[in-house]
Scaffold this motif. Structure first.
Motif, short mmCIF file in Angstrom:
data_model
loop_
_atom_site.label_atom_id
_atom_site.label_comp_id
_atom_site.label_asym_id
_atom_site.label_seq_id
_atom_site.Cartn_x
_atom_site.Cartn_y
_atom_site.Cartn_z
N GLN A 494 0.84 -1.20 0.00
CA GLN A 494 0.00 0.00 0.00
C GLN A 494 0.87 1.25 0.00
OE1 GLN A 494 -3.07 0.21 2.98
NE2 GLN A 494 -3.61 2.30 2.48
N ASN A 495 1.97 1.22 0.72
CA ASN A 495 2.86 2.38 0.73
C ASN A 495 3.52 2.60 -0.63
OD1 ASN A 495 2.35 3.19 3.36
ND2 ASN A 495 3.90 1.83 4.22
N GLN A 497 1.92 2.04 -3.41
CA GLN A 497 0.85 2.73 -4.14
C GLN A 497 0.77 4.20 -3.73
OE1 GLN A 497 -2.52 0.22 -3.15
NE2 GLN A 497 -2.37 -0.89 -5.09
N ARG A 498 1.01 4.49 -2.48
CA ARG A 498 0.99 5.88 -2.03
C ARG A 498 2.10 6.69 -2.69
NH1 ARG A 498 4.15 7.84 1.82
NH2 ARG A 498 4.49 5.79 2.76
N GLU A 503 -1.74 7.43 -4.35
CA GLU A 503 -2.67 6.97 -3.30
C GLU A 503 -3.93 6.31 -3.87
OE1 GLU A 503 -3.45 9.94 -0.37
OE2 GLU A 503 -1.35 10.48 -0.13
N TYR A 505 -5.44 3.35 -3.91
CA TYR A 505 -5.30 2.08 -3.22
C TYR A 505 -6.31 1.07 -3.76
CZ TYR A 505 -2.80 5.01 0.13
OH TYR A 505 -1.91 5.88 0.72
#
Length: 595
Positions: A494-495, A497-498, A503, A505
């Protein structure tokens, strides 16, 4: 003439001679006859609810005993369910014996229940070829003990790893008088290969010519049980020691010569020292991507400026990535002993002098740790680095604590920040970096060394991947603490993707269909399993809760609401950043060309 025994009895008698303590298994119709023979009082059958859990437990058992873990699986889905855990053991060089039932060979290719035969009849064993050291299929009961002996020997020789013995169902119940022949007890490091005297002399000359050597300790030091020799070698040379992820704990990280873990998520001091070295002495490391900053010169290594002396037990590692100036094929412990003895004679003659050129890096190392230990947290969700700090506080007071870590912050953050002194303080999935390793592997660690206080450090994604091991922990009353870092996501991805995808997600945060974060109640899962559950409400509760959980001497789940950030600092490099943006960076390109 020997009395006749069923194939199953031959297996059990052989396992007893090898002093096997545990068999990790999940049942099925092809192995029932073997189960009947396992009424042995000397072997404990550990029943699991998924075959991957059995193999992870066997892996953890090997990590602290250096005795091969034994896994018994059923045909088809049984053997296939164990694949990820066995592949993980292969990449982390854990010896494991997988004994699998197969369909009756008399029905070969006819479509026996659960037989794999779409391209080749009775072919389930072929699925293991990419990652085990060897596969055998037993075609005659007379060969059973001989094949088992070969399997134990190979699993433990040179670079250890898993092997598969595939046994058609009828072999278990057929009788043979060919048993009791193979009696040698196989143990890790029975045979220690040494380089030739000429190669040893070349290595010594290279060391003597160096002014700024750095020792890089990999997982091979742990497997060779060469920790005493590593310490003696470093002190003899007055040379700093850095480690790979697999080598962490083989050198005490509170020692004046220690500079910590190197690589993409490594300690900055370790990376800087390696870049300034004129000689890197690499002991038992594969130079994988994580430890090598994607092999880009200027982050962790630069072998256009420094020389590489490499010692490894596996000849296949030669010339695989970085170019060696000298490669010594040999066991780490035995090879270091040869080098140390000769160097010590030279030192007595006054031929080795070296200034402590690395003092500035030691200052960086100490400052980095002091800054980390000053981290505070006042609210929930709790910062992950604060959780790691609490674990450091535990280990400083008790070196008998074993942290068995899963992926993400538990693996990378602990490797970067924690200072440990023993190999058992940090056990992780280094090669395959597989999610779900830590909970069942922690059970195997505890069974292998009951004196250790074992904490499985795992994210919510990893814990739910192998949550059935909680039932096994309760069933056999294995006192492990499951520290669950709950951030409602596959946090590392997820980080990414950030950082790289604005972001957006998808498939990482645990959203329900209304875009609300969802996770099960881990405390209630624990309680429904008959296990004590705790939830941390404030950061100040964490240390006391972990101390209490350890003292209970029973399985305990400790759930910690965990913040997604900060990320584990990338102090080296990982080339996914360029790949996401359509730029391919080749090995040995230079840092200044990509920044």
């Amino acid at each position: 003439m020997m009395n006749e025994l069923r194939g199953s009895e031959v297996i059990v008698k052989y396992l007893e001679r090898q002093k096997v303590e545990y068999v990790f298994t999940l049942t099925g119709h092809t192995i029932v006859d073997l189960y009947d023979a396992l009424y042995s009082p000397d072997i404990n059958l550990i029943q699991v609810r998924h075959e991957a859990v059995a193999a992870y437990m066997a892996d953890g058992y090997f990590r602290v005993t250096h005795k091969p873990g034994v896994v018994v699986t059923h045909v088809g889905p049984g053997l296939l369910n164990a694949v990820p855990a066995v592949a993980n053991a292969a990449l982390d060089s854990s010896a494991m014996i997988i004994i699998s039932g197969d369909a009756p060979s008399i029905y070969e290719g006819a479509g026996a229940h659960q037989e794999i035969n779409l391209l080749i009849d009775l072919s389930q064993h072929l699925t293991y070829l990419p990652f085990v050291k060897r596969v055998w299929q037993v075609h005659h009961v007379h060969n059973l003990e001989r094949i088992l002996d070969r399997a134990f020997s190979l699993a433990l020789s040179n670079r250890p790893g898993p092997v598969l013995v595939d046994i058609p169902m009828e072999i278990f119940s057929l009788k043979t008088n060919k048993h009791g022949i193979y009696r040698r007890l196989h143990r890790l490091n029975d045979l220690r290969i040494r380089p030739s005297p000429e190669k040893i002399n070349e290595a010594i000359n290279m060391i003597l010519r160096s002014e700024r050597p750095v020792i890089l300790a990999g997982g091979g030091v742990r497997l060779s049980e060469a920790e005493p020799e590593l310490l003696e070698f470093a002190e003899l040379l007055n040379a700093p020691v850095v480690t790979t992820m697999g080598g962490k704990g083989t050198f005490p990280e509170d020692h004046p010569l220690a500079l910590g873990f190197a690589g993409g998520w490594g300690n900055p001091a370790a990376n800087k020292a390696l870049l300034e070295a004129d000689l890197v002495i690499a002991l038992g490391t594969r130079f994988g991507e994580v430890n090598s900053s994607s092999w880009i010169y200027g982050y962790t290594f630069d072998f256009s400026k420094s020389r590489l002396l490499r010692i490894d037990i596996d000849e296949k590692e030669q010339s695989k990535s970085f170019p060696e100036d000298l490669f010594l094929l040999g066991d780490i412990k035995a090879t270091l002993r040869e080098i140390i003895d000769q160097l010590r004679n030279l030192i007595r003659k006054g031929k080795v002098e070296r200034s402590p050129w690395f003092n500035s890096f030691k200052e960086v190392y100490d400052k980095y740790w002091e800054d980390f230990m000053s981290v505070t947290a006042e609210n929930t969700p709790i910062r992950p680095d604060y959780i790691v700090k609490v674990l450091q506080m535990l280990i400083k007071k008790d070196e008998n604590i074993s942290l068995v870590t899963d992926v993400g912050w538990p693996k990378n953050g602990i490797a970067q920040f924690l200072r440990i002194t023993k190999p058992h303080n940090y056990i992780t999935t280094a090669g395959l970096a597989i999610m779900g390793f830590a909970p069942p592997a922690a059970l195997g660690v505890k069974l292998g060394n009951p004196n250790l206080k074992v904490i499985s450090v795992v994210g919510d994604g990893g814990f739910t991947s192998t949550v059935t091991c909680l039932f096994t922990a309760k069933q056999y009353e294995i006192p492990v603490v499951f520290l669950v870092l709950n951030n409602y996501s596959f946090g590392t991805i997820q980080n990414i993707q950030r950082i790289h995808y604005g972001e957006r997600y998808i498939g990482t945060a645990f959203y329900d269909k209304y875009k609300r974060l969802y996770n099960p109640d881990f405390v209630k899962i624990a309680e429904a399993s008959g296990v004590k559950g705790m939830r941390i409400e404030r950061p100040s509760e964490l240390l006391d809760a972990l101390n209490e959980a350890i003292k209970l001497s029973e399985p305990v789940v400790v759930e910690v609401p965990t913040a997604l950030q900060p990320d584990v600092p990338v102090t080296g490099h990982w080339s996914i950043s360029e790949i996401y943006h359509g730029k391919l960076i080749y090995m040995f390109d230079r840092r200044e060309n990509i920044e």
